[in-house]
Design a protein around this motif. Sequence first.
Motif, mmCIF file in Angstrom:
data_model
loop_
_atom_site.group_PDB
_atom_site.id
_atom_site.type_symbol
_atom_site.label_atom_id
_atom_site.label_comp_id
_atom_site.label_asym_id
_atom_site.label_seq_id
_atom_site.Cartn_x
_atom_site.Cartn_y
_atom_site.Cartn_z
ATOM 1 N N HIS A 4 -15.936 -25.601 -7.865
ATOM 2 C CA HIS A 4 -15.694 -24.429 -7.039
ATOM 3 C C HIS A 4 -16.950 -24.105 -6.230
ATOM 4 O O HIS A 4 -18.054 -24.044 -6.787
ATOM 5 C CB HIS A 4 -15.352 -23.216 -7.911
ATOM 6 N N GLU A 78 -19.525 -9.829 2.402
ATOM 7 C CA GLU A 78 -18.720 -9.151 1.399
ATOM 8 C C GLU A 78 -18.730 -9.852 0.040
ATOM 9 O O GLU A 78 -18.360 -9.254 -0.968
ATOM 10 C CB GLU A 78 -17.268 -9.027 1.895
ATOM 11 N N THR A 79 -19.122 -11.111 -0.005
ATOM 12 C CA THR A 79 -19.086 -11.841 -1.262
ATOM 13 C C THR A 79 -20.380 -11.656 -2.044
ATOM 14 O O THR A 79 -21.446 -11.423 -1.475
ATOM 15 C CB THR A 79 -18.863 -13.339 -1.013
ATOM 16 N N LYS A 83 -18.534 -11.671 -7.883
ATOM 17 C CA LYS A 83 -17.214 -11.573 -7.257
ATOM 18 C C LYS A 83 -16.617 -12.961 -7.034
ATOM 19 O O LYS A 83 -15.422 -13.181 -7.250
ATOM 20 C CB LYS A 83 -17.310 -10.836 -5.920
ATOM 21 N N SER A 84 -17.451 -13.900 -6.598
ATOM 22 C CA SER A 84 -16.958 -15.248 -6.323
ATOM 23 C C SER A 84 -16.583 -15.971 -7.610
ATOM 24 O O SER A 84 -15.612 -16.725 -7.646
ATOM 25 C CB SER A 84 -18.010 -16.046 -5.557
ATOM 26 N N LYS A 86 -15.552 -14.469 -10.364
ATOM 27 C CA LYS A 86 -14.313 -13.823 -10.811
ATOM 28 C C LYS A 86 -13.121 -14.307 -9.999
ATOM 29 O O LYS A 86 -12.010 -14.476 -10.535
ATOM 30 C CB LYS A 86 -14.454 -12.302 -10.692
ATOM 31 N N LYS A 87 -13.334 -14.552 -8.720
ATOM 32 C CA LYS A 87 -12.245 -14.986 -7.841
ATOM 33 C C LYS A 87 -11.639 -16.306 -8.295
ATOM 34 O O LYS A 87 -10.439 -16.551 -8.099
ATOM 35 C CB LYS A 87 -12.760 -15.106 -6.407
ATOM 36 N N VAL A 88 -12.456 -17.166 -8.905
ATOM 37 C CA VAL A 88 -11.922 -18.456 -9.375
ATOM 38 C C VAL A 88 -11.535 -18.397 -10.858
ATOM 39 O O VAL A 88 -11.252 -19.430 -11.471
ATOM 40 C CB VAL A 88 -12.907 -19.606 -9.105
#
Length: 277
Positions: A4, A78-79, A83-84, A86-88
């Motif tokens: 990722h 914004e990233t 957050k990134s 958690k997004k995956v």
Amino acid sequence: MNIHVIDTGFFKLDGGAMFGVVPKVLWHKHNPADVNNLCTWAMRCLLIEDGDRLILIDTGMGDKQSEKFFSYYEPHGETTLLKSIKKVGFLPEDVTDVVLTHLHFDHVGGAVVRKNEKLRTTFPNAIYWSDAEHWAWALAPNPREKASFLKENIGPVQESEQLQFLPENSPFPNLDFIKVKGHTEQMMLPVINYKNKILIYAADLIPSSAHVPLPWVMAYDVRPLLTMQEKANVLERAVSENTILIFEHDSVYEAATLENTESGIRIKEKGKLRDLL
């Protein structure tokens, strides 16, 4: 194995510092500067799922520094690192290994967070991997690099008992390392074996797609002539093995493949990592 791309936002650095002796009339075509001669750069990390291990490569700048510190680098976007992740589909507690290519603040800042006025590691269950020689180098920095090695990024990791130094043989079945000394002492470039492909996370040896030509070397490098030779070695390997280069700081392109041309080794294709795999 799954890979990722972890975006942690953007920041700004002086274009002249990032491109060294290359004239602005050439580099500004690749990364235009603002009125203060600052260019926008990414802080791009990787998260690798490999069996029961979840391996994070570099951590971005983080958010614990002072307003004055951030005013020099204008972080934006914004990233964020968490957050990134958690997004995956993961939490900080899920990360088993954090590989720090080197300890400059824009690579290690996210490894430590401030909670209740205390500094602690962001990934409480992870081993933090560094190079022993580089760690010693960062603890007694030369005047050129002193501003990049921050005690609030390094001290909490050392005190956490999570720190380990990379042994001669890689502890990862599908991850090896190239050690380079041009940018800073013993920077580690992860080499990833992924589904019969080789990927090299180029860190600050080749920070962006514009830095592929040999003379395009950052003024930040402590040994720029050595950087050129190390780049040549990596680029030649990349062409011969059909390797994908991953750029940590390119604000647009995540990765690229390479080819030989009359002008030397140049980019063949560039874009999102997923499109090149």
